[in-house]
Each structure stands twice: as C-alpha cells, then as structure tokens.
Design a protein around this motif. Structure first.
Motif, PDB file in Angstrom:
ATOM      1  N   CYS A   1     -11.535  -1.612   9.306  1.00 18.60           N
ATOM      2  CA  CYS A   1     -10.453  -0.581   8.096  1.00 18.60           C
ATOM      3  C   CYS A   1     -11.440   0.497   7.462  1.00 18.60           C
ATOM      4  O   CYS A   1     -12.170  -0.097   6.818  1.00 18.60           O
TER       5      CYS A   1
ATOM      6  N   CYS B   1      -2.228   2.590  12.008  1.00  9.99           N
ATOM      7  CA  CYS B   1      -2.932   2.552  11.327  1.00  9.99           C
ATOM      8  C   CYS B   1      -4.740   1.893  11.885  1.00  9.99           C
ATOM      9  O   CYS B   1      -4.772   2.109  13.149  1.00  9.99           O
ATOM     10  N   LEU B   2      -5.466   3.030  11.287  1.00 11.01           N
ATOM     11  CA  LEU B   2      -7.055   3.115  11.807  1.00 11.01           C
ATOM     12  C   LEU B   2      -7.657   2.123  12.048  1.00 11.01           C
ATOM     13  O   LEU B   2      -8.554   1.904  13.531  1.00 11.01           O
ATOM     14  N   MET B   3      -7.683   1.027  11.760  1.00  7.85           N
ATOM     15  CA  MET B   3      -7.662  -0.494  12.150  1.00  7.85           C
ATOM     16  C   MET B   3      -7.968  -0.307  13.756  1.00  7.85           C
ATOM     17  O   MET B   3      -8.559  -1.279  14.606  1.00  7.85           O
TER      18      MET B   3
ATOM     19  N   GLU C   1     -11.512  -7.083   3.832  1.00 11.34           N
ATOM     20  CA  GLU C   1     -12.171  -6.116   4.937  1.00 11.34           C
ATOM     21  C   GLU C   1     -12.707  -5.315   4.534  1.00 11.34           C
ATOM     22  O   GLU C   1     -13.321  -4.394   5.434  1.00 11.34           O
TER      23      GLU C   1
ATOM     24  N   TYR D   1       0.932  -1.057   0.317  1.00 12.15           N
ATOM     25  CA  TYR D   1      -0.136  -0.261  -0.213  1.00 12.15           C
ATOM     26  C   TYR D   1       1.021   1.449   0.140  1.00 12.15           C
ATOM     27  O   TYR D   1       0.544   2.096   0.091  1.00 12.15           O
TER      28      TYR D   1
ATOM     29  N   ILE E   1     -10.781   2.659   5.402  1.00 14.99           N
ATOM     30  CA  ILE E   1     -10.552   2.543   4.365  1.00 14.99           C
ATOM     31  C   ILE E   1     -11.509   1.465   3.503  1.00 14.99           C
ATOM     32  O   ILE E   1     -11.827   1.734   2.386  1.00 14.99           O
ATOM     33  N   HIS E   2     -11.049   0.112   3.724  1.00 13.87           N
ATOM     34  CA  HIS E   2     -12.512  -1.381   3.600  1.00 13.87           C
ATOM     35  C   HIS E   2     -14.021  -0.368   3.366  1.00 13.87           C
ATOM     36  O   HIS E   2     -14.079  -0.913   2.446  1.00 13.87           O
TER      37      HIS E   2
ATOM     38  N   CYS F   1      -5.011   4.857   1.530  1.00 13.94           N
ATOM     39  CA  CYS F   1      -4.918   4.743   3.462  1.00 13.94           C
ATOM     40  C   CYS F   1      -4.255   6.311   3.285  1.00 13.94           C
ATOM     41  O   CYS F   1      -2.929   5.914   2.417  1.00 13.94           O
TER      42      CYS F   1
ATOM     43  N   MET G   1      -0.671   5.109   5.025  1.00  8.85           N
ATOM     44  CA  MET G   1       0.475   4.610   4.228  1.00  8.85           C
ATOM     45  C   MET G   1       0.593   5.542   3.183  1.00  8.85           C
ATOM     46  O   MET G   1       1.963   5.381   2.950  1.00  8.85           O
TER      47      MET G   1
ATOM     48  N   VAL H   1       3.015   0.463   8.396  1.00  4.75           N
ATOM     49  CA  VAL H   1       2.704   2.162   9.538  1.00  4.75           C
ATOM     50  C   VAL H   1       3.500   0.855  10.912  1.00  4.75           C
ATOM     51  O   VAL H   1       3.670  -0.332  10.754  1.00  4.75           O
TER      52      VAL H   1
ATOM     53  N   ASN I   1      -2.783  -7.064  12.141  1.00  5.52           N
ATOM     54  CA  ASN I   1      -3.003  -5.827  12.107  1.00  5.52           C
ATOM     55  C   ASN I   1      -3.957  -4.811  13.480  1.00  5.52           C
ATOM     56  O   ASN I   1      -4.446  -4.103  13.746  1.00  5.52           O
TER      57      ASN I   1
HETATM   58  S1  SF4 Z   1      -5.608   0.078   4.727  1.00  5.76           S
HETATM   59 FE1  SF4 Z   1      -6.199   0.536   6.892  1.00  5.76          FE
HETATM   60  S2  SF4 Z   1      -5.807  -1.820   7.413  1.00  5.76           S
HETATM   61 FE2  SF4 Z   1      -4.626  -0.712   6.261  1.00  5.76          FE
HETATM   62  S3  SF4 Z   1      -2.935   0.344   7.181  1.00  5.76           S
HETATM   63 FE3  SF4 Z   1      -4.569   1.778   5.846  1.00  5.76          FE
HETATM   64  S4  SF4 Z   1      -6.137   2.010   8.102  1.00  5.76           S
HETATM   65 FE4  SF4 Z   1      -5.601  -0.090   8.714  1.00  5.76          FE
END
Ligand code: SF4
Length: 305
Positions: free
Chosen positions: A173, A86-88, A201, A26, A175-176, A261, A264, A61, A114
């Motif tokens: 997550c 990572c937001l997750m 995700e 990513y 983003i997904h 992301c 990322m 991340v 994650n």
């Molecule tokens: S894409 Fe989602 S799961 Fe992957 S690093 Fe970014 S926030 Fe975290």
C-alpha cells in the motif's frame, strides 16, 4: 439539484429502501457519520451478511464492495464511487498469480483481503491484518510452503515475528509503504510522551520504532485501553475520527500528512445520496469466481476460530 440536505435525505432513503450504509474507517468524517456501521473491510462484509437490509451501500473501495457481494450474493451491493480502487489490490494480477501457481503447484497461496475477487479465487486462504500472523503460522507449522500476497510489509513483519522464512509478493500500500520514518521521529521529538502506534502495512523501520503494531480495529482498541494520553498514529488519517470520538480525553497526531488514501477520500455525501436514490453502481461478481473466493474466505474464518 441545489440545497439538498444530504444527511437527512440519506436517512429518509435508507428507511424507504430498507438499505444499510457501511463505511470504512478511512472514509471522510461526514461519510463515517451517516454510516450505520463503521469498521474494517472484512468486519463490514460480515456485518453485510448479518443485516436483513435489501440494499448495502458500501462506502469504501472496490474490492471491499466486491467482498460484501461475495458473502451476500442475494443482496444489492452499491459502491458510491465506481472508480474508488485500492492501489495495493492493483499490485497483483490474475495472470501473474496463475503463472506463479503453475510454476509452484505445491505452494499454498495466502492472500490479504485487500485484493480483487479473482485473486481471492486463486488463493487457498484469505487473511486480514488482524488474523494474518495466526494464519501464516498455521500453514508454516504444518510444514507447508507458502506464498503470501500481495503486501510485502505484512509478510516481512510476519517473518520477523515467526522467525521463519517464506515467499512474499512484491506489492504494497503506497500510503503506508512510503511513510517517512524521519517525519514520525520529528513528531516524537515534538511530543515525547506520545506512544507511536502503526499498521503492519508500514515498512519494518516504522514498525521497529513503534510502541504497538496492529490492524485498524486493534489500534482503536489499544488506544481505548491504554493509560497514555497522546498517540502518534501511523496509518490512514480517517482513523483519527473514531479515535477522537471514542477518546475525547486523549490527543492524536498523524505520523505524517502523507497518510491519506486518495481513493478512500473520493466518496462524498452527494455520491452516497445519488447512488442510494438511483440504485446505481451495483457490484456483480462472476459466480464461479465468487464460489472459489468464498471457499478461501471460509478457510480463513475456520482457521481464525
Ligand atoms: S490505504 Fe492503501 S490498502 Fe487501504 S485502500 Fe488505500 S491504497 Fe488500499
């Protein structure tokens, strides 16, 4: 400093310092291009173990660099941008998980990779999007009660596939999770011959309209083997770079422009260069936390055989 050729300077520093650069799929294209190894988070951490490099620069991340440090405690692990998070991973805290464990002492905790080292240390077993279904099914087949943390979507997908119910944390997550099905269907309307491929995700409404669901590595492998020539890709846009490089005869459309992301994308070549030059942003993990997290990671490796 001006006019630095970051690409060649990074190559020079790598040799001088016996360093290796690992980059997640990513990352920005130019960061992927300076990496010695490209992969998903766990696969990169395992690469970190097998290398004889003294320094590992982990372009990803925070939790990923932490996982590399846990598995390679004697190596210097550097993260080019310290606040790339990572937001997750932020959707579950040590305090909340400990509270759950105190209230449910018989429940096995299966945790997605994650997550922070502290969450891994509180878990019985770790899993990835590649081996998640297999590991969850192993515990269910043993008649265990399980809590799957923190990604609700991978958890719900596993429930659908296994036909069994278990507890799932409420994380995701974003983003997904917030991928809009209408945007994906619009792409399908524009490119009717394209196959829809998605990461688990994403929410079930996306997975249900997908021709193939898999981890980043599985999506890359599927695309390579497939006879189809066009794909609508429902995961983070960075993966389009290796997909295009590996399959110059195929065409890829991103499911939605929102699939990017922010964390990322924080890492720039300049950050990779600076952290390697000055050996800054070193990752440290508490020894006790590390010991417990390794146990959960090893359980995963054992069950994945
Ligand atoms: S894409 Fe989602 S799961 Fe992957 S690093 Fe970014 S926030 Fe975290």
């Amino acid at each position: 400093m001006k006019n630095i050729d970051y690409k060649s300077e990074i190559q020079r520093l790598k040799k001088e310092k016996n360093a290796v650069i690992l980059a997640h799929y990513y990352q920005e294209d130019d960061v992927q291009d300076v990496a010695d190894f490209l992969g998903d988070s766990l696969n990169l951490s395992q690469t970190a173990v097998s290398t004889d490099a003294d320094i590992i620069v982990f372009c990803g991340v925070h939790f990923m660099a932490e996982t590399a440090k846990i598995l390679s405690p004697n190596k210097k692990v550097l993260l080019p941008v310290m606040n790339a998070d990572c937001l997750m991973a932020q959707t579950i805290t040590k305090k909340d998980l400990q509270k759950y464990k105190d209230e449910h002492p018989d429940t096995k905790i299966i945790t997605y990779v994650n997550t922070t080292a502290e969450i891994k240390a509180l878990s019985d077993c770790i899993c990835t999007s590649t081996n998640g279904l297999k590991i969850i099914e192993h515990y269910l087949d043993q008649g265990e009660k399980i809590l799957y943390t923190p990604d609700q979507n991978l958890g719900k997908y596993a429930m659908k596939i296994s036909g069994k119910q278990f507890e799932v944390w409420n994380g995701c997550c974003p983003i997904h999770h917030f991928l809009d099905k209408r945007k994906v269907l619009k792409q399908k309307e524009l490119h009717p011959d394209a196959l829809i491929i998605a990461h688990p995700e994403c929410q079930l409404d996306i997975l249900e309209i997908s021709d193939y669901v898999g981890s980043t590595a599985q999506l890359l492998s599927f695309v390579k083997k497939s006879e189809a020539k066009e794909f609508i890709v429902c995961t983070e846009k960075g993966v389009l770079h290796p997909m295009k490089t590996q399959n110059p005869d195929k065409t890829f459309y991103l499911g939605s422009p929102t699939l990017s992301c922010h964390d990322m994308k924080k890492t720039r070549l300049e950050d990779v260069y600076n952290c390697l030059l000055n050996e800054t942003n070193e990752i440290f993990v508490d020894e006790e936390v590390s010991r417990k997290a390794v146990k959960a990671l090893n359980t995963m490796l054992e069950l994945s055989k």
